[in-house]
Design a protein around this motif. Structure first.
Motif, PDB file in Angstrom:
ATOM      1  N   TYR A 141     -20.613   1.036  12.545  1.00 44.18           N
ATOM      2  CA  TYR A 141     -19.706   0.112  11.875  1.00 44.18           C
ATOM      3  C   TYR A 141     -18.549   0.912  11.282  1.00 44.18           C
ATOM      4  CZ  TYR A 141     -23.399  -3.318  12.383  1.00 44.18           C
ATOM      5  OH  TYR A 141     -24.346  -4.159  12.903  1.00 44.18           O
ATOM      6  N   PRO A 142     -17.444   1.049  12.048  1.00 39.31           N
ATOM      7  CA  PRO A 142     -16.310   1.823  11.547  1.00 39.31           C
ATOM      8  C   PRO A 142     -15.508   1.036  10.504  1.00 39.31           C
ATOM      9  CG  PRO A 142     -15.889   1.035  13.773  1.00 39.31           C
ATOM     10  CD  PRO A 142     -17.273   0.602  13.409  1.00 39.31           C
ATOM     11  N   SER A 143     -14.959   1.756   9.562  1.00 42.26           N
ATOM     12  CA  SER A 143     -14.071   1.189   8.552  1.00 42.26           C
ATOM     13  C   SER A 143     -12.856   2.101   8.428  1.00 42.26           C
ATOM     14  CB  SER A 143     -14.789   1.098   7.203  1.00 42.26           C
ATOM     15  OG  SER A 143     -13.903   0.640   6.203  1.00 42.26           O
ATOM     16  N   THR A 144     -11.691   1.500   8.597  1.00 39.91           N
ATOM     17  CA  THR A 144     -10.439   2.243   8.464  1.00 39.91           C
ATOM     18  C   THR A 144      -9.744   1.776   7.202  1.00 39.91           C
ATOM     19  OG1 THR A 144     -10.220   2.364  10.851  1.00 39.91           O
ATOM     20  CG2 THR A 144      -8.225   2.748   9.580  1.00 39.91           C
ATOM     21  N   GLY A 145      -9.310   2.717   6.382  1.00 39.31           N
ATOM     22  CA  GLY A 145      -8.667   2.341   5.141  1.00 39.31           C
ATOM     23  C   GLY A 145      -7.532   3.265   4.770  1.00 39.31           C
ATOM     24  N   CYS A 146      -6.908   2.918   3.661  1.00 40.61           N
ATOM     25  CA  CYS A 146      -5.743   3.650   3.162  1.00 40.61           C
ATOM     26  C   CYS A 146      -5.955   3.988   1.692  1.00 40.61           C
ATOM     27  CB  CYS A 146      -4.505   2.768   3.310  1.00 40.61           C
ATOM     28  SG  CYS A 146      -2.969   3.500   2.707  1.00 40.61           S
ATOM     29  N   ILE A 147      -5.685   5.228   1.358  1.00 37.88           N
ATOM     30  CA  ILE A 147      -5.753   5.649  -0.038  1.00 37.88           C
ATOM     31  C   ILE A 147      -4.486   5.165  -0.750  1.00 37.88           C
ATOM     32  CG2 ILE A 147      -5.746   7.645  -1.587  1.00 37.88           C
ATOM     33  CD1 ILE A 147      -7.512   9.067   0.499  1.00 37.88           C
ATOM     34  N   LEU A 148      -4.693   4.554  -1.902  1.00 39.52           N
ATOM     35  CA  LEU A 148      -3.582   4.030  -2.693  1.00 39.52           C
ATOM     36  C   LEU A 148      -3.240   4.927  -3.875  1.00 39.52           C
ATOM     37  CD1 LEU A 148      -4.708   0.277  -2.786  1.00 39.52           C
ATOM     38  CD2 LEU A 148      -3.080   1.359  -1.202  1.00 39.52           C
ATOM     39  N   VAL A 149      -4.273   5.434  -4.557  1.00 38.58           N
ATOM     40  CA  VAL A 149      -4.072   6.224  -5.776  1.00 38.58           C
ATOM     41  C   VAL A 149      -5.024   7.409  -5.758  1.00 38.58           C
ATOM     42  CG1 VAL A 149      -4.234   6.226  -8.313  1.00 38.58           C
ATOM     43  CG2 VAL A 149      -3.442   4.168  -7.119  1.00 38.58           C
ATOM     44  N   VAL A 150      -4.495   8.578  -6.107  1.00 40.67           N
ATOM     45  CA  VAL A 150      -5.309   9.776  -6.317  1.00 40.67           C
ATOM     46  C   VAL A 150      -4.884  10.374  -7.651  1.00 40.67           C
ATOM     47  CG1 VAL A 150      -5.916  12.080  -5.484  1.00 40.67           C
ATOM     48  CG2 VAL A 150      -5.440  10.250  -3.835  1.00 40.67           C
ATOM     49  N   GLU A 151      -5.758  10.303  -8.636  1.00 42.18           N
ATOM     50  CA  GLU A 151      -5.555  10.979  -9.914  1.00 42.18           C
ATOM     51  C   GLU A 151      -6.651  12.030  -9.986  1.00 42.18           C
ATOM     52  OE1 GLU A 151      -5.552   7.961 -12.948  1.00 42.18           O
ATOM     53  OE2 GLU A 151      -3.634   7.141 -12.260  1.00 42.18           O
ATOM     54  N   GLU A 152      -6.288  13.247  -9.676  1.00 41.41           N
ATOM     55  CA  GLU A 152      -7.227  14.359  -9.507  1.00 41.41           C
ATOM     56  C   GLU A 152      -8.316  14.348 -10.576  1.00 41.41           C
ATOM     57  OE1 GLU A 152      -8.914  17.555  -7.663  1.00 41.41           O
ATOM     58  OE2 GLU A 152      -7.096  16.572  -6.939  1.00 41.41           O
ATOM     59  N   GLY A 153      -9.553  14.262 -10.117  1.00 45.87           N
ATOM     60  CA  GLY A 153     -10.700  14.353 -11.002  1.00 45.87           C
ATOM     61  C   GLY A 153     -11.094  13.087 -11.722  1.00 45.87           C
ATOM     62  N   SER A 154     -10.278  12.019 -11.626  1.00 44.76           N
ATOM     63  CA  SER A 154     -10.608  10.848 -12.426  1.00 44.76           C
ATOM     64  C   SER A 154     -10.540   9.506 -11.707  1.00 44.76           C
ATOM     65  CB  SER A 154      -9.713  10.775 -13.665  1.00 44.76           C
ATOM     66  OG  SER A 154      -8.377  10.505 -13.291  1.00 44.76           O
ATOM     67  N   THR A 155      -9.630   9.342 -10.767  1.00 48.55           N
ATOM     68  CA  THR A 155      -9.452   8.024 -10.160  1.00 48.55           C
ATOM     69  C   THR A 155      -9.123   8.139  -8.684  1.00 48.55           C
ATOM     70  OG1 THR A 155      -8.560   7.198 -12.256  1.00 48.55           O
ATOM     71  CG2 THR A 155      -8.199   5.816 -10.316  1.00 48.55           C
ATOM     72  N   LEU A 156      -9.854   7.363  -7.891  1.00 48.34           N
ATOM     73  CA  LEU A 156      -9.586   7.241  -6.464  1.00 48.34           C
ATOM     74  C   LEU A 156      -9.556   5.753  -6.144  1.00 48.34           C
ATOM     75  CD1 LEU A 156      -9.293   8.570  -3.636  1.00 48.34           C
ATOM     76  CD2 LEU A 156     -11.783   8.396  -3.448  1.00 48.34           C
ATOM     77  N   VAL A 157      -8.462   5.307  -5.530  1.00 49.09           N
ATOM     78  CA  VAL A 157      -8.334   3.901  -5.136  1.00 49.09           C
ATOM     79  C   VAL A 157      -8.008   3.866  -3.651  1.00 49.09           C
ATOM     80  CG1 VAL A 157      -7.145   1.705  -5.536  1.00 49.09           C
ATOM     81  CG2 VAL A 157      -7.446   3.315  -7.441  1.00 49.09           C
ATOM     82  N   PHE A 158      -8.804   3.092  -2.908  1.00 48.27           N
ATOM     83  CA  PHE A 158      -8.525   2.922  -1.480  1.00 48.27           C
ATOM     84  C   PHE A 158      -8.794   1.473  -1.098  1.00 48.27           C
ATOM     85  CE2 PHE A 158     -12.903   4.326  -1.883  1.00 48.27           C
ATOM     86  CZ  PHE A 158     -13.614   3.514  -1.017  1.00 48.27           C
ATOM     87  N   THR A 159      -8.228   1.074   0.041  1.00 46.59           N
ATOM     88  CA  THR A 159      -8.367  -0.305   0.492  1.00 46.59           C
ATOM     89  C   THR A 159      -8.634  -0.367   1.986  1.00 46.59           C
ATOM     90  OG1 THR A 159      -7.355  -2.500   0.495  1.00 46.59           O
ATOM     91  CG2 THR A 159      -5.871  -0.637   0.857  1.00 46.59           C
ATOM     92  N   SER A 160      -9.377  -1.377   2.384  1.00 50.98           N
ATOM     93  CA  SER A 160      -9.582  -1.631   3.810  1.00 50.98           C
ATOM     94  C   SER A 160      -8.534  -2.606   4.345  1.00 50.98           C
ATOM     95  CB  SER A 160     -10.987  -2.187   4.059  1.00 50.98           C
ATOM     96  OG  SER A 160     -11.158  -3.432   3.385  1.00 50.98           O
ATOM     97  N   GLY A 161      -7.705  -3.129   3.443  1.00 47.95           N
ATOM     98  CA  GLY A 161      -6.665  -4.076   3.842  1.00 47.95           C
ATOM     99  C   GLY A 161      -5.443  -3.415   4.451  1.00 47.95           C
ATOM    100  N   LEU A 162      -5.339  -2.106   4.285  1.00 50.16           N
ATOM    101  CA  LEU A 162      -4.234  -1.348   4.855  1.00 50.16           C
ATOM    102  C   LEU A 162      -4.803  -0.170   5.628  1.00 50.16           C
ATOM    103  CD1 LEU A 162      -1.879  -1.053   1.721  1.00 50.16           C
ATOM    104  CD2 LEU A 162      -1.600  -2.618   3.654  1.00 50.16           C
ATOM    105  N   GLY A 163      -4.062   0.253   6.644  1.00 49.86           N
ATOM    106  CA  GLY A 163      -4.405   1.463   7.359  1.00 49.86           C
ATOM    107  C   GLY A 163      -3.556   2.607   6.841  1.00 49.86           C
ATOM    108  N   PRO A 164      -3.742   3.798   7.399  1.00 45.99           N
ATOM    109  CA  PRO A 164      -2.945   4.949   6.983  1.00 45.99           C
ATOM    110  C   PRO A 164      -1.451   4.636   7.017  1.00 45.99           C
ATOM    111  CG  PRO A 164      -4.689   5.633   8.457  1.00 45.99           C
ATOM    112  CD  PRO A 164      -4.702   4.126   8.454  1.00 45.99           C
ATOM    113  N   GLY A 165      -0.719   5.246   6.088  1.00 46.91           N
ATOM    114  CA  GLY A 165       0.721   5.007   5.986  1.00 46.91           C
ATOM    115  C   GLY A 165       1.059   3.654   5.392  1.00 46.91           C
ATOM    116  N   PHE A 166       0.099   3.029   4.704  1.00 50.84           N
ATOM    117  CA  PHE A 166       0.274   1.708   4.079  1.00 50.84           C
ATOM    118  C   PHE A 166       0.549   0.613   5.096  1.00 50.84           C
ATOM    119  CE2 PHE A 166       1.830   4.843   0.899  1.00 50.84           C
ATOM    120  CZ  PHE A 166       0.854   4.672  -0.063  1.00 50.84           C
ATOM    121  N   ARG A 167       0.118   0.805   6.349  1.00 55.00           N
ATOM    122  CA  ARG A 167       0.334  -0.191   7.396  1.00 55.00           C
ATOM    123  C   ARG A 167      -0.665  -1.336   7.248  1.00 55.00           C
ATOM    124  NH1 ARG A 167       4.948   0.010  10.218  1.00 55.00           N
ATOM    125  NH2 ARG A 167       5.563   2.163  10.472  1.00 55.00           N
ATOM    126  N   PRO A 168      -0.194  -2.578   7.152  1.00 49.42           N
ATOM    127  CA  PRO A 168      -1.130  -3.700   7.143  1.00 49.42           C
ATOM    128  C   PRO A 168      -1.989  -3.666   8.405  1.00 49.42           C
ATOM    129  CG  PRO A 168       1.056  -4.437   6.513  1.00 49.42           C
ATOM    130  CD  PRO A 168       1.197  -3.015   7.013  1.00 49.42           C
TER     131      PRO A 168
END
Length: 161
Positions: free
Chosen positions: A72-99
């Motif tokens: 079951y593959p899942s492709t997603g896009c990282i939205l926010v990286v705050e080193e050591g504290s916060t990681l935000v990613f979504t399956s609604g977008l692909g790499p490069g913020f592509r819908p």
């Protein structure tokens, strides 16, 4: 620090726990593909591969494998990286913020917060959904049990480092 909207109980699912490992180890487990494949899917499922480009717009791709060997593959896009504290990613977008079209399940955004708590880590994982039916589907798939089991596995892996 980025400000996030408050949790909407009608749309979001939250797992919040304190674990007895250092925040830097939890961060490492979330941002190192070789570690993610060791804990990300709750047993008896597994993660057969992971690719991460740890920057906004970067990819967050995983392949979960069922006990029967189905991938079951899942492709997603990282939205926010705050080193050591916060990681935000979504399956609604692909790499490069592509819908992208999400086949099978539903798109969601994951917000992973990691905060020091005594000798351990306050861990908060929030799954943000577009509508109540997606939240309900994720809940019925076993969000609470699955994400909690995966966190237990993460702790087990980092304790062995």
């Amino acid at each position: 620090m980025t400000t996030y909207p408050s949790v909407n109980p009608d749309l979001d699912l939250v797992l919040e726990r304190t674990v007895d490992v250092a925040p830097e180890l939890v961060w490492k487990a979330w941002t190192t593909p070789e570690l993610i494949v060791r804990w990300f899917a709750p047993r008896p499922w597994s993660t057969s591969s992971c690719e991460i480009d740890l920057q906004p717009g970067g990819r967050f791709n995983t392949v979960m494998r069922s006990p029967e060997g189905e991938d079951y593959p899942s492709t997603g896009c990282i939205l926010v990286v705050e080193e050591g504290s916060t990681l935000v990613f979504t399956s609604g977008l692909g790499p490069g913020f592509r819908p992208q079209v999400v086949t099978g399940d539903f798109p969601f955004t994951a917000v992973i917060r990691i905060e020091p708590a005594g000798n351990g880590t306050r861990y908060t994982a929030t799954a943000v959904h577009a509508d109540a039916s997606a939240k309900k589907s994720h809940e019925e798939m076993g969000f609470a049990e699955g994400w909690s089991a995966a966190l237990d596995q993460l702790v087990e892996v980092v304790k062995g480092l």
